[in-house]
Structures are given as structure tokens and as C-alpha cells.
Design a protein around this motif. Structure first.
Motif, PDB file in Angstrom:
ATOM      1  N   ARG A 132       0.843  -1.200   0.000  1.00  0.00           N
ATOM      2  CA  ARG A 132       0.000   0.000   0.000  1.00  0.00           C
ATOM      3  C   ARG A 132       0.877   1.248   0.000  1.00  0.00           C
ATOM      4  N   VAL A 133       0.671   2.127  -0.966  1.00  0.00           N
ATOM      5  CA  VAL A 133       1.447   3.362  -1.043  1.00  0.00           C
ATOM      6  C   VAL A 133       0.498   4.550  -1.107  1.00  0.00           C
ATOM      7  N   THR A 134       1.001   5.698  -0.717  1.00  0.00           N
ATOM      8  CA  THR A 134       0.248   6.944  -0.749  1.00  0.00           C
ATOM      9  C   THR A 134       0.754   7.789  -1.900  1.00  0.00           C
ATOM     10  N   ALA A 135      -0.101   8.119  -2.827  1.00  0.00           N
ATOM     11  CA  ALA A 135       0.307   8.907  -3.992  1.00  0.00           C
ATOM     12  C   ALA A 135       0.693  10.320  -3.560  1.00  0.00           C
ATOM     13  N   PHE A 136       1.500  10.963  -4.373  1.00  0.00           N
ATOM     14  CA  PHE A 136       1.928  12.334  -4.130  1.00  0.00           C
ATOM     15  C   PHE A 136       0.715  13.267  -4.112  1.00  0.00           C
ATOM     16  N   LYS A 137       0.824  14.339  -3.358  1.00  0.00           N
ATOM     17  CA  LYS A 137      -0.260  15.310  -3.219  1.00  0.00           C
ATOM     18  C   LYS A 137      -0.048  16.503  -4.156  1.00  0.00           C
TER      19      LYS A 137
END
Length: 350
Positions: A132-137
Motif C-alpha cells: 500500500r502506497v500513498t500517492a503524491f499530493k
């Protein structure tokens, strides 16, 4: 997690391996080649060295990177995904002839086990997930490498490297994962190289708060794991796992293999536009995907450069993304044989 990363590395880089994980891998053609850099030198024309820029055509020397709406202001992107209006840029490689003149080294798309990418110059972009990764904002930006560095020992060779390619074909695919084996921090000086592949891995860990930092690097960090597999554990200071962003550039040096063209004083025949060695290789990134499409692409394991309805992303044909160009803002000659490299002129505020 370790098993998944191992599978990822095998599928991504082993020749002809069957795909056991997914990643975005796509072409971005040159949008413009000019001396601008809104990350390091905002609002300045004729920055210290030349860059090749790819991505959304809203790119501007004076754009406010935190508030500038790249997807909303762009009318096209030179990347093959229609929803990606990010901007990606790197230094340019030149060949230095023994007569003192310079010429830009041409670029080609990469092939390999995942298939050939078609570029009009530019580079190939990878977004590699590891779990699980968090995309750039929106407004996120970062820098990998150091444009002023001349010491190869100060570069982590597993993050920024070069590979000598023995032919203009990538079949058979030479070597294993990027930045392993005989890959070097410095640009190879072997006349047997017909292409030189440059790889730039960006940090994969984020502090979760800051979209940028004064040095454009402190808000992010490299993980403990292999970047080719999407990275490993993040430090407690930067706990948020991002997609592993990687640039891949294929410099076609086949026309310059004759040593009789090389400098006689022992200086390198191939130099980046800072006019110093490969230890100064670097890449800049400004996030600009439309809406939440990158997060959805990571969550839904969208693959390579294919349409992915679950994320709402669409592959554009090469004729479409290759046609996305932008006139130079810092106007100067960058093509053909040049008496000197474009650098060192006084900066001008845009």
C-alpha cells in the motif's frame, strides 16, 4: 512484504520474466529543452545549465509550484498517459568533440522485457508500488541528486547510475536490475558503448507533512530496501511510503564511438549540461496527475502503459503525446554543433 519485493524485482528486471506484479511504465517525450528550473531557480530564465523537460505543457519558469494547477492549465501532455500533467526534467548529455564543439546526444525509447516505449527524446517514467502506497499530493515536488557534485563517492550508486549498452538494440537485454553489476556513477568512457542508460531513483519515504523543503530533499528519504522493488521500510522521521518514482534515459552514443572524435587531453567525451561528470546527474519532479488518478492507479495495480478503467487513466498514441511541445522561454540555440555548451550566461528574471 520481502517476498513481494523479490517477485517485483524479478518481474521488472529479469529478461523475459513473466510479470508477477504491476507498475506504471510509460514514455514521456521532450516538451522543451531550455534553461529554466522552477524548482531550484523559480522565475529565472537562462538558469545555470540546460534541462530537458517533459510532461504537461503548463510548465512555466515562474509557476508557483504549491498552487499552480498543472492539470487545469495544461492543454496537452508529452507523456503517454492522458491524465498525467506532471513535469519531469533532467540535465542534458552532450558529446564533446576534440575540436572543442558540443552536440546534444540523441535519445531513444527503452525496450526490454516489458516492451518498447516510443519517445521523441525525453525519458521513461516508472511508478513502482510496494504494498500500500500513498500517492503524491497536489503541489508536491522533490529533487534527486546534486547538480554541483563532482565526487562519485558521494553518490549512492544504487540510486543514480549509468550502464554501458553494447548495441543499439536491447535484445538480448544486457545485465540485471538497474544500478547493479557493472553500472557506474560516472558516465562510461568505453567506445564499445552504443547506448548509455541513465537511471535515477527518487526517495520513496515522505514526512507526511511538507510538500517541499528548502533543499527540495529533506522532506523525503530513501527506504531501507531495494528501490527496484519499490523500496523497503521507511524511517520513523519519514513514515509515509510513496510510489517508487524512477527515471530511465537511453542516450544513443553510437555515432560517437570513434576515439578519433574524442578529446585528446583525457577529458570525458560525454558530459552533462553542467559540464561536470556523472556524479552531478540529477532529476526534478513536480506532481501533476489529474485528481486522484495516480492513487487509484496504485490501488488498482494498473500495469505498464495500458488503459486502466479502474483508475480512469488512458494511454495516448505516440503521435498524440509526441506532438505536445512548448516554445522555449529562455530562447537560445540548443540543437546541432555548438561552439560552447549553453551555460554560464547571466540569469535573467522572467
Amino acid at each position: 512484504m520481502k517476498q513481494w519485493a523479490s517477485l517485483a524485482g524479478a518481474a521488472l528486471f529479469a529478461p523475459y520474466a513473466s510479470a508477477q506484479f504491476t507498475m506504471l511504465r510509460f514514455a514521456c517525450s521532450q516538451l522543451v529543452v531550455e534553461r529554466t528550473d522552477p524548482l531550484v531557480n523559480p522565475g529565472v530564465l537562462y538558469t545555470p545549465h540546460l534541462h530537458q523537460i517533459v510532461g504537461g505543457n503548463a510548465f512555466n519558469a515562474s509557476m508557483d509550484l504549491e498552487t499552480y494547477d498543472l492539470p487545469g492549465r495544461s492543454t496537452c501532455t508529452s507523456c503517454s498517459f492522458a491524465e498525467d500533467f506532471s513535469n519531469y526534467w533532467t540535465a542534458v548529455m552532450f558529446f564533446h568533440h576534440r575540436n572543442g564543439s558540443y552536440i546534444r546526444v540523441p535519445q531513444v525509447g527503452n525496450g526490454g522485457p516489458q516492451g518498447r516505449l516510443i519517445n521523441d527524446g525525453g525519458l521513461d517514467v516508472y511508478y513502482i508500488p510496494n504494498g500500500r502506497v500513498t500517492a503524491f499530493k497536489k503541489g508536491f515536488r522533490m529533487l534527486a541528486g546534486n547538480a554541483a557534485n563532482t565526487d562519485p563517492s558521494r553518490v549512492q550508486g544504487s540510486y543514480i547510475c549509468h550502464r554501458c549498452w553494447p548495441s543499439t538494440s536491447d535484445n538480448p537485454f544486457p545485465g540485471g536490475a538497474p544500478c547493479t553489476g557493472s553500472d557506474t556513477v560516472e558516465i562510461p568512457r568505453d567506445p564499445g558503448c552504443k547506448m548509455i542508460r541513465q537511471t535515477i531513483y527518487f526517495p520513496v519515504c515522505w514526512d507526511g507533512v511538507n510538500l517541499d523543503s528548502p533543499d527540495h530533499q529533506s522532506h523525503v528519504a530513501y527506504s531501507s530496501g531495494n528501490p527496484g522493488g519499490g523500496g523497503g521500510n521507511c524511517p520513523s522521521s519519514h513514515p509515509v511510503k510513496l510510489p517508487q518514482l524512477m527515471y530511465e534515459l537511453m542516450w544513443d552514443v553510437s555515432k560517437f564511438a570513434d576515439r578519433n572524435m574524442w578529446p585528446t587531453d583525457g577529458s570525458p567525451p560525454f558530459v552533462y549540461s553542467m559540464n561536470i561528470g556523472g556524479a552531478a546527474a540529477h532529476g526534478d519532479y513536480v506532481f501533476g496527475w489529474k485528481g486522484d488518478t495516480l492513487q487509484r492507479a496504485m490501488d488498482n495495480r494498473c500495469n505498464l502503459n495500458n488503459d486502466c478503467p479502474a483508475a480512469g487513466i488512458h494511454f495516448q498514441q505516440p503521435a498524440v503525446y509526441n506532438s505536445c511541445k512548448k516554445p522555449q522561454q529562455a530562447v537560445e540555440q540548443v540543437d546541432g554543433w555548438l561552439a560552447s555548451m549553453p551555460l554560464g550566461e547571466p540569469a535573467i528574471k522572467a
